[in-house]
Design a protein around this motif. Sequence first.
Motif, short mmCIF file in Angstrom:
data_model
loop_
_atom_site.label_atom_id
_atom_site.label_comp_id
_atom_site.label_asym_id
_atom_site.label_seq_id
_atom_site.Cartn_x
_atom_site.Cartn_y
_atom_site.Cartn_z
N GLU A 48 0.84 -1.20 0.00
CA GLU A 48 0.00 0.00 0.00
C GLU A 48 0.87 1.25 0.00
O GLU A 48 1.81 1.35 0.79
N ALA A 49 0.57 2.19 -0.87
CA ALA A 49 1.26 3.48 -0.91
C ALA A 49 0.60 4.45 0.06
O ALA A 49 -0.50 4.19 0.59
N ALA A 50 1.26 5.57 0.29
CA ALA A 50 0.75 6.56 1.24
C ALA A 50 -0.61 7.10 0.84
O ALA A 50 -1.43 7.46 1.71
N ASP A 51 -0.88 7.16 -0.46
CA ASP A 51 -2.17 7.69 -0.92
C ASP A 51 -3.25 6.61 -0.99
O ASP A 51 -4.36 6.86 -1.46
N GLY A 52 -2.93 5.40 -0.55
CA GLY A 52 -3.93 4.33 -0.52
C GLY A 52 -3.92 3.41 -1.72
O GLY A 52 -4.60 2.38 -1.72
N GLN A 53 -3.17 3.77 -2.78
CA GLN A 53 -3.10 2.90 -3.94
C GLN A 53 -2.38 1.60 -3.59
O GLN A 53 -1.51 1.58 -2.72
N LEU A 54 -2.73 0.53 -4.31
CA LEU A 54 -2.25 -0.79 -3.95
C LEU A 54 -1.55 -1.51 -5.11
O LEU A 54 -1.93 -1.32 -6.28
N MET A 55 -0.56 -2.31 -4.76
CA MET A 55 0.01 -3.30 -5.68
C MET A 55 -0.35 -4.68 -5.15
O MET A 55 -0.15 -4.96 -3.96
N LEU A 56 -0.88 -5.52 -6.03
CA LEU A 56 -1.30 -6.87 -5.65
C LEU A 56 -0.62 -7.88 -6.56
O LEU A 56 -0.72 -7.80 -7.78
N ARG A 57 0.10 -8.83 -5.95
CA ARG A 57 0.84 -9.85 -6.71
C ARG A 57 0.39 -11.24 -6.28
O ARG A 57 0.42 -11.55 -5.10
N PHE A 58 0.00 -12.04 -7.25
CA PHE A 58 -0.34 -13.44 -7.00
C PHE A 58 0.87 -14.29 -7.39
O PHE A 58 1.32 -14.23 -8.54
N VAL A 59 1.39 -15.08 -6.47
CA VAL A 59 2.48 -16.00 -6.77
C VAL A 59 1.86 -17.39 -6.94
O VAL A 59 1.28 -17.93 -5.98
N VAL A 60 1.95 -17.93 -8.15
CA VAL A 60 1.25 -19.18 -8.47
C VAL A 60 2.22 -20.23 -9.00
O VAL A 60 3.35 -19.93 -9.39
N ARG A 61 1.71 -21.43 -9.06
CA ARG A 61 2.54 -22.56 -9.47
C ARG A 61 2.52 -22.79 -10.98
O ARG A 61 3.53 -23.17 -11.57
N SER A 62 1.35 -22.57 -11.64
CA SER A 62 1.18 -22.96 -13.04
C SER A 62 0.83 -21.78 -13.92
O SER A 62 0.11 -20.87 -13.52
N GLU A 63 1.32 -21.83 -15.16
CA GLU A 63 1.16 -20.73 -16.10
C GLU A 63 -0.29 -20.48 -16.49
O GLU A 63 -0.67 -19.34 -16.78
N HIS A 64 -1.12 -21.51 -16.50
CA HIS A 64 -2.49 -21.33 -16.97
C HIS A 64 -3.28 -20.37 -16.06
O HIS A 64 -4.28 -19.80 -16.48
N LEU A 65 -2.79 -20.15 -14.83
CA LEU A 65 -3.50 -19.23 -13.94
C LEU A 65 -3.35 -17.78 -14.36
O LEU A 65 -4.15 -16.94 -13.95
N ILE A 66 -2.33 -17.47 -15.17
CA ILE A 66 -2.18 -16.09 -15.64
C ILE A 66 -3.42 -15.68 -16.41
O ILE A 66 -4.02 -14.62 -16.15
N GLY A 67 -3.84 -16.51 -17.37
CA GLY A 67 -5.03 -16.21 -18.15
C GLY A 67 -6.29 -16.23 -17.31
O GLY A 67 -7.21 -15.43 -17.51
N GLN A 68 -6.34 -17.12 -16.35
CA GLN A 68 -7.51 -17.24 -15.47
C GLN A 68 -7.69 -15.97 -14.65
O GLN A 68 -8.81 -15.45 -14.51
N ILE A 69 -6.59 -15.43 -14.11
CA ILE A 69 -6.67 -14.20 -13.31
C ILE A 69 -6.91 -13.00 -14.21
O ILE A 69 -7.69 -12.09 -13.88
N ARG A 70 -6.25 -12.99 -15.38
CA ARG A 70 -6.44 -11.87 -16.32
C ARG A 70 -7.92 -11.75 -16.74
O ARG A 70 -8.46 -10.65 -16.83
N LYS A 71 -8.56 -12.88 -16.99
CA LYS A 71 -9.95 -12.89 -17.42
C LYS A 71 -10.87 -12.28 -16.38
O LYS A 71 -11.85 -11.59 -16.71
N ARG A 72 -10.54 -12.49 -15.11
CA ARG A 72 -11.41 -12.01 -14.03
C ARG A 72 -10.91 -10.69 -13.43
O ARG A 72 -11.43 -10.24 -12.40
N LEU A 73 -9.92 -10.07 -14.08
CA LEU A 73 -9.35 -8.83 -13.55
C LEU A 73 -10.38 -7.71 -13.40
O LEU A 73 -10.36 -6.99 -12.39
N PRO A 74 -11.31 -7.52 -14.35
CA PRO A 74 -12.31 -6.44 -14.17
C PRO A 74 -13.11 -6.57 -12.89
O PRO A 74 -13.36 -5.56 -12.22
#
Length: 300
Positions: A48-74
Amino acid sequence: VDLRECGITAPGIRAIFPALAAFITAAKLEPYRVAERRGELKHVLVTEAADGQLMLRFVVRSEHLIGQIRKRLPELRAAIPRLRVVSVNLLPEHKAVLEGEREEVLTESDALPMTVNGIDLLLGARSFFQTNTAVAAALYRQGRDWVNEAAPASAWDLFCGVGGFALHSQAPDRSVTGIEFSAEAIASAEQTRDALHAAHPGAGYDRVRFASGDATAFALGEGNDPELVIVNPPRRGIGPELAARLEASAVSRVVYSSCNPDSLAADLAAMPSLRPARGRLFDMFPHTTHAEVMVLLERG
């Protein structure tokens, strides 16, 4: 340890836990079970930054989750509007580390501005930053004060990260060189430096140089010694090679910031000519046995 009840987790981070837990469930991100070596989601890293903005990182085991998370990003961004950076890090190996080598940024922004003492340090997804921003600000101010009091014409900032100490130590008549192994961190430091120089053209930010590389190799390869060196190494300390290089150098002062008193003690013993003149303890990790220690060394 249930972080919802953790007294040192920032309120702004605790506030997103329900939405984050709901997303993990809806996206079917199965937690990794270490003993069984089964599951996918290894870590969730939130900054969290001072202005409240956030960085969120998912550490995963398999590459197929990249597309899975990207699809549900909205839906994730709708649930947590303060998100500025979202990324997925791949860690397929079973080992005790927080992240792997590959990072996929899913948002248009790839860095989080961390405002410290009026300086917007840009934090990339795989860049090191102090865990406690308020205490980090005090750490940088102390380093700046000791450097300015010594008034060196030249300085090195070794293990410089995204440039915190280097950019706090600039002066119109001072050259500062920051060295960091992470090319991503150096790119962020250069971006911050350029923005500061544009805003304050006479302040000396144009005399701050950054380069990516091994700090020890840099010091061993440089023929000209600076007047002052700042070191902020990982827990293992600066090590015998760099300590021997500084001991044999013409460097008159060292500002050493350490998160491990054992490695600090070993490094100081290897530099007997550089004697502790001042020290300060910073409670960087409240309610734990750990702390950050900053020591000013002067050649005796």
